[in-house]
Motif scaffolding. Structure first.
Motif, PDB file in Angstrom:
ATOM      1  N   UNK A  28     -13.589 137.579  25.401  1.00  0.00           N
ATOM      2  CA  UNK A  28     -14.001 136.200  25.708  1.00  0.00           C
ATOM      3  C   UNK A  28     -15.501 136.052  25.809  1.00  0.00           C
ATOM      4  N   UNK A  29     -16.232 136.958  25.130  1.00  0.00           N
ATOM      5  CA  UNK A  29     -17.680 136.771  25.039  1.00  0.00           C
ATOM      6  C   UNK A  29     -17.990 135.722  23.982  1.00  0.00           C
ATOM      7  N   UNK A  30     -17.050 135.566  23.066  1.00  0.00           N
ATOM      8  CA  UNK A  30     -17.138 134.485  22.086  1.00  0.00           C
ATOM      9  C   UNK A  30     -15.985 133.544  22.383  1.00  0.00           C
ATOM     10  N   UNK A  31     -16.314 132.279  22.636  1.00  0.00           N
ATOM     11  CA  UNK A  31     -15.239 131.348  22.996  1.00  0.00           C
ATOM     12  C   UNK A  31     -14.867 130.487  21.791  1.00  0.00           C
ATOM     13  N   UNK A  32     -13.652 129.943  21.784  1.00  0.00           N
ATOM     14  CA  UNK A  32     -13.219 129.107  20.663  1.00  0.00           C
ATOM     15  C   UNK A  32     -14.208 127.969  20.412  1.00  0.00           C
ATOM     16  N   UNK A  33     -14.560 127.759  19.160  1.00  0.00           N
ATOM     17  CA  UNK A  33     -15.485 126.678  18.812  1.00  0.00           C
ATOM     18  C   UNK A  33     -16.938 127.108  18.827  1.00  0.00           C
ATOM     19  N   UNK A  34     -17.220 128.292  19.367  1.00  0.00           N
ATOM     20  CA  UNK A  34     -18.615 128.753  19.445  1.00  0.00           C
ATOM     21  C   UNK A  34     -19.158 129.046  18.039  1.00  0.00           C
ATOM     22  N   UNK A  35     -20.422 128.692  17.847  1.00  0.00           N
ATOM     23  CA  UNK A  35     -21.025 128.879  16.528  1.00  0.00           C
ATOM     24  C   UNK A  35     -21.477 130.323  16.340  1.00  0.00           C
TER      25      UNK A  35
END
Lengths: 131, 371
Positions: A28-35
């Motif tokens: 979860x270091x990259x979340x959904x929708x993150x560019x």
């Protein structure tokens, strides 16, 4: 999220990229929708060929981890990663097969194997800072 | 050569000497004389001594140049042209000689690395990048340059409205005393040289600001988070410096242009450009000293640098440790190896187009407009 690549490793750079981005989503270091950076800017920052990054992004796109918009650029799949289905379970089994086989040959017990897998699984669930 | 001229030349040379001498202290600690090293070795006695020696040698060279200038100033009566030839020659000689000194240290550094090969290259070479790096504000907005454009347009309008008042001959060159040494005939084209140069220079400053924001992300493996923050500080400070310098430069050009139309105190006309150059050079030195290459000198609380990790060892792409040639790297701009600021990936054809375009325009605009 920090991506760290090992240029000396036998594992190809694009595979390292794919694995790290998936790990980033799992942690979860990259979340959904993150560019994510564009192909060009990621390739320039790492200092590698555009094709290498493109290959990694295409694979991630096919597996449903990211979306590549013409305008919005590259984003982590906002609807979340497609949940495991039958074909994924088959792939998982196929991937585990040689690992277990080799572990048995090398005398790793079932308990040891399962503990290790459990520990790794827990690591992904821990948030940063709660080591 | 009188004393004022000598003093002025010294004023120009001193900052150049100082910034050359201290480059080894301003570059990143993962690079030493154009060779990548593990950060810990930056503090080794060996490298400390090498840096001191470099300062000493370039310092002595600088003193020689000054002594030579003093010699010329006392024994020769030189006209304007003679001074500029000598000065040009000395500067050129200084650049060549400092480059040779650098090359000597670069060679020694390479040998040192080879001899320590096992110790230094033990750990694997990693590259770390932050996927969110470019979502941050890396530079100040280019909209600031609208001020410069307004100044340039304002100058053009004033010039055209007061065309009649402008003298028939327009000064093109001044000597050190502030007298005009070269004229060009007045025409609608020639009166626009300065305003068009203002536009050209503003576009150039915008390009630099874009380079600062686009340049390759270079994060230290040992402490990615902190080095990234330092790098952002580095980019923002230089961006602010570029914007302020750009606006001040256009304002100064306007003053020179307006002096054609309105009487402006001639003393002011010599003091302002001098003050401007001092502000720029001293500002750049202070910025280099406090920020360092890539932000390496930005003060931080955390201690780091314990492991033998080498940031990606791309020595083979750095010709003479200074010129980056990497065909596989799509990056156009990246941090210099030795020095403060940015350089090009010279394996990229666009790099050559940009540099040649900048030079052609700078030389071509005054030439074409004064024909």
């Amino acid at each position: 999220m920090y991506i760290s690549l090992d240029f000396e490793s036998k594992e190809p750079i694009y595979t390292q990229l794919v694995h790290q981005i998936i790990a980033g989503i799992a942690k979860e270091e990259l979340s959904p929708g993150e560019a994510l950076p564009s192909v060009r800017s990621l390739a320039a920052d790492i200092g590698i060929n555009l094709h290498t990054v493109n290959k990694a992004y295409q694979q991630l796109k096919q597996e449903g981890f990211i979306l590549i918009h013409r305008q919005k650029g590259v984003v982590i799949n906002p609807d979340g990663v497609p949940q495991a289905d039958e074909s994924y379970m088959e792939k998982l089994e196929a991937n585990l097969h040689p690992l277990i086989a080799e572990s048995i040959c090398r005398g790793v017990s079932k308990d040891e194997f399962l503990t290790l897998a459990g520990q790794l699984y827990e690591k992904f669930k821990q948030k940063e800072g709660e080591v | 050569m009188d004393n004022t001229v000598f003093f002025l030349l010294l004023l120009i040379l001193l900052p150049v000497f100082i910034s050359t001498m201290f480059i080894p202290y301003w570059t990143r600690k993962t690079e030493s004389f154009g060779v990548s090293i593990p950060e810990t070795y930056y503090y080794s006695t060996n490298l400390k001594q090498m840096r001191k020696k470099y300062v000493l040698q370039t310092g002595v060279l600088g003193l020689f140049i000054i002594a030579f200038l003093v010699f010329i100033a006392t024994f020769f009566q030189l006209n304007e042209e003679g001074v500029s030839i000598y000065f040009g020659g000395l500067t050129f000689g200084y650049i060549i000689l400092t480059f040779l000194i650098y090359l000597h240290f670069h060679q020694k550094m390479k040998e040192l690395k080879e001899n320590n090969g096992e110790k230094w290259a033990q750990k694997s070479q990693l590259v770390v990048i932050d996927t969110g790096f470019r979502n941050q504000k890396l530079t100040y907005s280019n909209f600031w340059f609208t001020i410069s454009f307004f100044i340039a347009i304002f100058t053009m309008v004033i010039t055209m409205q007061n065309y009649q008042q402008i003298p028939l001959e327009i000064p093109m060159k001044y000597n050190f005393a502030g007298d005009v040494t070269n004229f060009t005939e007045k025409s609608y084209r020639s009166v626009l040289i300065l305003p068009i140069m203002q536009v050209y220079l503003t576009l150039l400053f915008i390009l630099i600001n874009i380079i600062i924001s686009k340049a390759k992300q270079q994060v230290s493996v040992e402490n990615p988070k902190e080095s990234m923050q330092k790098n952002v500080t580095f980019r923002r400070r230089w961006s602010a410096f570029i914007i302020i310098t750009g606006i001040a430069l256009t304002a100064m050009f306007s003053m020179i242009q307006l002096s054609l139309i309105y009487p402006i105190n001639p003393q002011l006309m010599t003091i302002v450009p001098l003050a401007f150059s001092l502000f720029v050079t001293i500002g750049a030195i202070v910025l280099s000293f406090t920020t360092g290459q890539g932000g390496s000198r930005v003060v931080s609380k955390e201690a780091f640098g314990k492991e033998n990790i080498i940031d990606r060892d791309d020595d083979k792409y750095w010709k003479l440790g200074m010129f980056y040639f990497n065909k596989n790297d799509p990056a156009l701009f990246l941090e210099k190896r030795f020095g403060v600021g940015w350089t090009n990936n010279w394996a990229h054809p666009l790099s050559w187009f940009i540099i040649i375009g900048i030079i052609l325009l700078a030389a071509g605009i005054p030439f074409l407009l004064s024909l």
